[in-house]
Design a protein around this motif. Structure first.
Motif, PDB file in Angstrom:
ATOM      1  N   LEU A  64       0.782  -1.180  -0.141  1.00 46.28           N
ATOM      2  CA  LEU A  64      -0.106  -0.008   0.054  1.00 46.28           C
ATOM      3  C   LEU A  64       0.809   1.303  -0.061  1.00 46.28           C
ATOM      4  CD1 LEU A  64      -2.613  -1.062   2.691  1.00 46.28           C
ATOM      5  CD2 LEU A  64      -2.845  -1.197   0.180  1.00 46.28           C
ATOM      6  N   SER A  65       0.437   2.228  -0.664  1.00 48.89           N
ATOM      7  CA  SER A  65       1.080   3.464  -0.978  1.00 48.89           C
ATOM      8  C   SER A  65       0.697   4.435   0.108  1.00 48.89           C
ATOM      9  CB  SER A  65       1.337   3.984  -2.283  1.00 48.89           C
ATOM     10  OG  SER A  65       1.671   2.940  -3.285  1.00 48.89           O
ATOM     11  N   PHE A  66       1.016   4.209   1.285  1.00 51.42           N
ATOM     12  CA  PHE A  66       0.761   5.194   2.272  1.00 51.42           C
ATOM     13  C   PHE A  66       1.367   6.870   2.254  1.00 51.42           C
ATOM     14  CE2 PHE A  66       0.231   1.103   4.778  1.00 51.42           C
ATOM     15  CZ  PHE A  66      -1.315   1.146   4.878  1.00 51.42           C
ATOM     16  N   THR A  67       0.647   7.917   2.497  1.00 53.16           N
ATOM     17  CA  THR A  67       1.299   8.844   2.473  1.00 53.16           C
ATOM     18  C   THR A  67       1.370   9.602   3.769  1.00 53.16           C
ATOM     19  OG1 THR A  67      -1.124  10.021   1.953  1.00 53.16           O
ATOM     20  CG2 THR A  67       0.337   9.376   0.107  1.00 53.16           C
ATOM     21  N   ASN A  68       1.896  10.829   3.801  1.00 52.08           N
ATOM     22  CA  ASN A  68       2.122  11.596   5.152  1.00 52.08           C
ATOM     23  C   ASN A  68       0.578  11.836   5.536  1.00 52.08           C
ATOM     24  OD1 ASN A  68       4.695  11.399   5.472  1.00 52.08           O
ATOM     25  ND2 ASN A  68       4.926  13.219   4.236  1.00 52.08           N
ATOM     26  N   SER A  69      -0.245  11.991   4.953  1.00 50.20           N
ATOM     27  CA  SER A  69      -1.760  12.262   5.053  1.00 50.20           C
ATOM     28  C   SER A  69      -2.450  11.051   5.702  1.00 50.20           C
ATOM     29  CB  SER A  69      -2.552  12.854   4.063  1.00 50.20           C
ATOM     30  OG  SER A  69      -2.151  13.940   3.488  1.00 50.20           O
ATOM     31  N   HIS A  70      -2.063   9.798   5.227  1.00 48.17           N
ATOM     32  CA  HIS A  70      -2.656   8.615   5.895  1.00 48.17           C
ATOM     33  C   HIS A  70      -2.191   8.445   7.011  1.00 48.17           C
ATOM     34  CE1 HIS A  70      -3.360   7.534   1.295  1.00 48.17           C
ATOM     35  NE2 HIS A  70      -4.504   7.719   2.127  1.00 48.17           N
ATOM     36  N   LEU A  71      -0.872   8.847   7.257  1.00 47.89           N
ATOM     37  CA  LEU A  71      -0.216   8.572   8.672  1.00 47.89           C
ATOM     38  C   LEU A  71      -0.783   9.503   9.730  1.00 47.89           C
ATOM     39  CD1 LEU A  71       2.025   6.951  10.290  1.00 47.89           C
ATOM     40  CD2 LEU A  71       3.626   8.435   9.266  1.00 47.89           C
ATOM     41  N   LEU A  72      -0.607  10.746   9.387  1.00 41.03           N
ATOM     42  CA  LEU A  72      -1.483  11.728  10.298  1.00 41.03           C
ATOM     43  C   LEU A  72      -2.620  11.309  10.629  1.00 41.03           C
ATOM     44  CD1 LEU A  72      -0.051  15.207   8.547  1.00 41.03           C
ATOM     45  CD2 LEU A  72       0.798  13.996  10.606  1.00 41.03           C
ATOM     46  N   LYS A  73      -3.558  10.884   9.930  1.00 46.61           N
ATOM     47  CA  LYS A  73      -4.761  10.735  10.176  1.00 46.61           C
ATOM     48  C   LYS A  73      -4.661   9.520  11.095  1.00 46.61           C
ATOM     49  CE  LYS A  73      -7.085  12.220   5.788  1.00 46.61           C
ATOM     50  NZ  LYS A  73      -7.673  11.721   4.464  1.00 46.61           N
ATOM     51  N   TYR A  74      -3.957   8.320  10.739  1.00 44.84           N
ATOM     52  CA  TYR A  74      -3.959   7.250  11.546  1.00 44.84           C
ATOM     53  C   TYR A  74      -3.383   7.499  12.909  1.00 44.84           C
ATOM     54  CZ  TYR A  74      -1.596   2.893  13.478  1.00 44.84           C
ATOM     55  OH  TYR A  74      -1.328   1.837  14.090  1.00 44.84           O
ATOM     56  N   LEU A 202      -8.429  -4.879   0.096  1.00 47.36           N
ATOM     57  CA  LEU A 202      -8.847  -4.160  -1.132  1.00 47.36           C
ATOM     58  C   LEU A 202      -9.433  -2.891  -0.831  1.00 47.36           C
ATOM     59  CD1 LEU A 202      -9.557  -4.119  -4.280  1.00 47.36           C
ATOM     60  CD2 LEU A 202     -11.723  -5.240  -3.808  1.00 47.36           C
ATOM     61  N   ASN A 203     -10.065  -2.593   0.215  1.00 44.35           N
ATOM     62  CA  ASN A 203     -10.635  -1.254   0.644  1.00 44.35           C
ATOM     63  C   ASN A 203      -9.499  -0.416   0.802  1.00 44.35           C
ATOM     64  OD1 ASN A 203     -13.269  -1.934   0.171  1.00 44.35           O
ATOM     65  ND2 ASN A 203     -13.552  -2.831   2.169  1.00 44.35           N
ATOM     66  N   LEU A 204      -8.388  -0.912   1.662  1.00 38.81           N
ATOM     67  CA  LEU A 204      -7.370   0.152   1.823  1.00 38.81           C
ATOM     68  C   LEU A 204      -6.664   0.350   0.499  1.00 38.81           C
ATOM     69  CD1 LEU A 204      -5.594  -1.973   4.981  1.00 38.81           C
ATOM     70  CD2 LEU A 204      -6.960   0.226   4.994  1.00 38.81           C
ATOM     71  N   GLY A 205      -6.517  -0.619  -0.513  1.00 40.17           N
ATOM     72  CA  GLY A 205      -5.986  -0.391  -1.676  1.00 40.17           C
ATOM     73  C   GLY A 205      -6.894   0.717  -2.453  1.00 40.17           C
ATOM     74  N   LYS A 206      -8.180   0.857  -2.579  1.00 40.27           N
ATOM     75  CA  LYS A 206      -8.669   1.840  -3.163  1.00 40.27           C
ATOM     76  C   LYS A 206      -8.511   3.435  -2.314  1.00 40.27           C
ATOM     77  CE  LYS A 206     -12.809  -1.149  -3.951  1.00 40.27           C
ATOM     78  NZ  LYS A 206     -14.048  -1.431  -3.930  1.00 40.27           N
ATOM     79  N   GLU A 207      -8.064   3.185  -1.044  1.00 43.18           N
ATOM     80  CA  GLU A 207      -7.810   4.504  -0.399  1.00 43.18           C
ATOM     81  C   GLU A 207      -6.493   5.242  -0.871  1.00 43.18           C
ATOM     82  OE1 GLU A 207      -7.805   7.798   1.969  1.00 43.18           O
ATOM     83  OE2 GLU A 207      -9.515   6.621   1.181  1.00 43.18           O
ATOM     84  N   CYS A 208      -5.484   4.048  -0.971  1.00 41.70           N
ATOM     85  CA  CYS A 208      -4.159   4.351  -0.699  1.00 41.70           C
ATOM     86  C   CYS A 208      -3.524   4.370  -2.226  1.00 41.70           C
ATOM     87  CB  CYS A 208      -3.295   3.549  -0.034  1.00 41.70           C
ATOM     88  SG  CYS A 208      -4.033   3.697   1.737  1.00 41.70           S
ATOM     89  N   ASN A 209      -3.721   3.337  -3.007  1.00 37.09           N
ATOM     90  CA  ASN A 209      -3.213   2.880  -4.203  1.00 37.09           C
ATOM     91  C   ASN A 209      -4.035   3.751  -5.521  1.00 37.09           C
ATOM     92  OD1 ASN A 209      -1.270   1.548  -2.848  1.00 37.09           O
ATOM     93  ND2 ASN A 209      -2.169  -0.568  -3.301  1.00 37.09           N
ATOM     94  N   ASN A 210      -2.999   3.908  -6.479  1.00 34.69           N
ATOM     95  CA  ASN A 210      -3.595   4.464  -7.706  1.00 34.69           C
ATOM     96  C   ASN A 210      -3.153   3.564  -8.847  1.00 34.69           C
ATOM     97  OD1 ASN A 210      -4.914   5.609  -9.777  1.00 34.69           O
ATOM     98  ND2 ASN A 210      -3.792   7.529  -9.784  1.00 34.69           N
ATOM     99  N   LEU A 211      -3.525   2.287  -9.272  1.00 37.98           N
ATOM    100  CA  LEU A 211      -3.149   1.527 -10.317  1.00 37.98           C
ATOM    101  C   LEU A 211      -3.729   1.371 -11.527  1.00 37.98           C
ATOM    102  CD1 LEU A 211      -2.132  -1.127  -7.579  1.00 37.98           C
ATOM    103  CD2 LEU A 211      -0.546   0.533  -8.354  1.00 37.98           C
ATOM    104  N   VAL A 212      -4.930   2.138 -11.727  1.00 39.36           N
ATOM    105  CA  VAL A 212      -5.715   1.987 -12.752  1.00 39.36           C
ATOM    106  C   VAL A 212      -4.760   2.204 -14.093  1.00 39.36           C
ATOM    107  CG1 VAL A 212      -7.860   2.789 -14.046  1.00 39.36           C
ATOM    108  CG2 VAL A 212      -7.755   2.703 -11.613  1.00 39.36           C
ATOM    109  N   PRO A 213      -4.623   1.306 -15.087  1.00 43.44           N
ATOM    110  CA  PRO A 213      -3.700   1.466 -16.193  1.00 43.44           C
ATOM    111  C   PRO A 213      -4.385   2.454 -17.159  1.00 43.44           C
ATOM    112  CG  PRO A 213      -5.043  -0.489 -16.480  1.00 43.44           C
ATOM    113  CD  PRO A 213      -5.224  -0.105 -15.052  1.00 43.44           C
TER     114      PRO A 213
END
Length: 229
Positions: A64-74, A202-213
């Protein structure tokens, strides 16, 4: 089936860990064996890896591609900003909320990128600038041209330093804790629990990842199917 078909759009890989001899891993192993063909048919380019070892903890993991925003919210949700005595630290919590506002402010981000170029011939984000020209902020012309840029940068740096100033490696420990969300342990779990864990990732991936080709406008190559089906 719909959620299974969307796995490869949000997760780069799924790894299943189990012990082939342990009853505690039976759910993970059975789910992989019973669902592999369908999952691979719906997601032919996504690796679905099975890792077996004696006494392995049954689990599934992804990336999962966590960002600083995800970490701050966590950290805010889990009350990670604490003083050495265990009481909440309101200063760092307020700084975290402020940092989230700065990171999520599209207008500020656009302004920051615009005023970056206010000094002709000078880029404050040039690689190795601090090593080659450490006192660039003290230059009269540059400091005048980039006054707004420096103001925004100083505010971001000050807020960030406050957020990450916690005791006992608070920030690093929170990072490691968040990274563990990429893994779900499934000791003695059944197939239903394994499926629920996969949906959770999968739900976490929808939030963190952007893999749509980016699909081509027309077909350039044809593949009859995966070799391992």
């Amino acid at each position: 089936m719909s959620w299974k078909a969307s796995l490869s759009r949000h997760l780069p890989v799924v790894r299943f860990f189990c012990c082939p001899k342990s009853p505690a891993s039976r759910g993970v192993f059975s789910f992989y064996k019973n669902n592999y063909e369908e999952l691979k048919m719906l997601n032919p380019t996504m690796p679905l890896l099975l890792r077996c070892a004696d006494n392995a903890m049954p689990a599934i993991t992804t990336e999962l591609s966590f960002t600083n925003s995800h970490l701050l919210k966590y950290m805010l949700q889990k009350n990670k900003f604490k003083n050495p005595d265990g009481s909440p630290n309101e200063e760092r919590k307020a700084a975290a909320h402020k940092m989230l506002g700065l990171l999520g402010d599209a207008k500020l981000r656009e302004e920051f990128e615009t005023v970056r170029w206010n000094s002709p011939g000078f880029d404050p984000q040039r690689p190795f600038l601090d090593e080659e020209f450490p006192d660039w902020k003290k230059d009269p012309k540059i400091s005048k041209d980039l006054s707004r840029y420096i103001e925004i940068l100083d505010e971001i740096d000050s807020t960030w330093n406050t957020v990450t100033s916690g005791p006992d490696q608070e920030w690093t420990r929170a990072e490691n804790s968040l990274l563990m969300c990429q893994r779900v342990d499934l000791w003695c779990a059944g197939e239903a629990e394994v499926e629920a864990a996969l949906k959770h990732l999968l739900n976490l991936g929808k939030e963190c990842n952007n893999l749509v080709p980016d699909l081509p406008e027309y077909i350039t190559e044809y593949y009859p199917g995966a070799d391992d089906l």
